[in-house]
Design a protein around this motif. Structure first.
Motif, PDB file in Angstrom:
ATOM      1  N   LYS A  84       0.848  -1.184   0.000  1.00  0.00           N
ATOM      2  CA  LYS A  84       0.000   0.000   0.000  1.00  0.00           C
ATOM      3  C   LYS A  84       0.890   1.243   0.000  1.00  0.00           C
ATOM      4  O   LYS A  84       1.959   1.250   0.591  1.00  0.00           O
ATOM      5  N   THR A 113      -0.406   6.200 -13.621  1.00  0.00           N
ATOM      6  CA  THR A 113      -0.831   5.717 -12.301  1.00  0.00           C
ATOM      7  C   THR A 113      -1.812   4.567 -12.417  1.00  0.00           C
ATOM      8  O   THR A 113      -1.695   3.555 -11.714  1.00  0.00           O
ATOM      9  N   ASN A 114      -2.779   4.703 -13.300  1.00  0.00           N
ATOM     10  CA  ASN A 114      -3.833   3.688 -13.406  1.00  0.00           C
ATOM     11  C   ASN A 114      -3.354   2.371 -14.006  1.00  0.00           C
ATOM     12  O   ASN A 114      -4.041   1.363 -13.875  1.00  0.00           O
ATOM     13  N   PHE A 117      -1.647   0.996 -10.471  1.00  0.00           N
ATOM     14  CA  PHE A 117      -2.256   1.260  -9.169  1.00  0.00           C
ATOM     15  C   PHE A 117      -3.776   1.277  -9.229  1.00  0.00           C
ATOM     16  O   PHE A 117      -4.374   1.748 -10.213  1.00  0.00           O
ATOM     17  N   GLU A 118      -4.367   0.798  -8.167  1.00  0.00           N
ATOM     18  CA  GLU A 118      -5.794   0.998  -7.914  1.00  0.00           C
ATOM     19  C   GLU A 118      -5.876   1.989  -6.762  1.00  0.00           C
ATOM     20  O   GLU A 118      -5.222   1.812  -5.732  1.00  0.00           O
ATOM     21  N   ILE A 119      -6.631   3.057  -6.953  1.00  0.00           N
ATOM     22  CA  ILE A 119      -6.779   4.048  -5.884  1.00  0.00           C
ATOM     23  C   ILE A 119      -7.959   3.625  -5.019  1.00  0.00           C
ATOM     24  O   ILE A 119      -9.113   3.620  -5.465  1.00  0.00           O
ATOM     25  N   SER A 122      -9.466   8.193  -0.990  1.00  0.00           N
ATOM     26  CA  SER A 122      -8.963   9.558  -1.132  1.00  0.00           C
ATOM     27  C   SER A 122      -9.800  10.500  -0.281  1.00  0.00           C
ATOM     28  O   SER A 122     -10.993  10.286  -0.103  1.00  0.00           O
ATOM     29  N   PHE A 143      -3.028   4.110  -2.522  1.00  0.00           N
ATOM     30  CA  PHE A 143      -2.853   3.279  -3.707  1.00  0.00           C
ATOM     31  C   PHE A 143      -2.598   1.822  -3.317  1.00  0.00           C
ATOM     32  O   PHE A 143      -1.886   1.542  -2.358  1.00  0.00           O
ATOM     33  N   LYS A 144      -3.151   0.929  -4.112  1.00  0.00           N
ATOM     34  CA  LYS A 144      -2.880  -0.496  -3.954  1.00  0.00           C
ATOM     35  C   LYS A 144      -2.331  -1.012  -5.280  1.00  0.00           C
ATOM     36  O   LYS A 144      -2.942  -0.796  -6.330  1.00  0.00           O
TER      37      LYS A 144
END
Length: 215
Positions: A84, A113-114, A117-119, A122, A143-144
């Motif tokens: 994470k 980013t996408n 990463f999975e956000i 937020s 982020f994961k």
């Protein structure tokens, strides 16, 4: 101190300025679970970290926040050493990261980013929470890492290159940047079912991954 009180197995601190590192080393002299590195995070070899399931967090220097984020995206071993990432950004930058396709905020950092990463969370942090009070609001993003991708992009630097070419002229049609990347660009566009008359912000993240995979 609240973090240390949770009896965490190991804490790695990376700080650029020698003065602060000396203070930290003196303050936590008797703590065996704290490692302090007097290094620039942009030059730090993230692949040298041997721990697993790490939680990375930081209130980033806003002028280099996206560079730091991209460095964590570019670690060689994937899935990475961390489970994470929790970073605080200037709100405008965070909004670019989580932007939707075909919006003003959508751009390179959104696409990069996408991909990896999975956000998962937020929330905004008001400038009134700080003293002295800054001129901008902030936002924390969690982020994961994505473990699997349906696109075979062997080197994320290729995705960096392609998004840089496209978004350097974000108001113009993609025909010209497409021709810079592909020799027979019209044939490639037809094969990938991409309309060359649209603008960079109208291509979805998946379109960019598809382009990079083909490249």
């Amino acid at each position: 101190l609240p973090i240390i009180e949770k009896k965490i197995k190991k804490i790695i601190l990376i700080k650029k300025y020698e003065k602060f590192c000396k203070i930290l080393k003196q303050k936590f002299l008797n703590y065996q679970n704290i490692e302090i590195y007097n290094q620039d995070i942009l030059k730090f070899n993230l692949d040298s970290i041997s721990s697993n399931n790490v939680i990375v967090f930081g209130n980033l220097p806003y002028n280099i926040s996206t560079q730091i984020l991209v460095n964590f995206l570019k670690v060689k071993k994937w899935p990475p050493f961390y489970k994470k990432v929790i970073f605080m950004f200037q709100k405008e930058v965070a909004d670019r990261i989580i932007a939707k396709c075909n919006t003003k905020a959508y751009g390179r950092i959104t696409v990069l980013t996408n991909f990896r990463f999975e956000i998962i969370k937020s929330f905004n942090v008001s400038k009134n929470c700080f003293f002295p009070k800054p001129s901008v609001d902030s936002k924390i993003l969690v982020f994961k890492p994505k473990n699997n991708s349906s696109y075979k992009i062997l080197n994320i630097k290729n995705l960096e290159k392609i998004t840089n070419i496209f978004f350097s002229n974000r108001r113009k049609m993609i025909n010209k940047p497409f021709s810079k990347i592909f020799r027979d660009h019209i044939t490639v566009a037809k094969k990938l079912k991409i309309d060359l008359s649209i603008r960079p912000s109208e291509l979805s993240c998946r379109d960019y991954y598809k382009l990079t995979e083909y490249y």
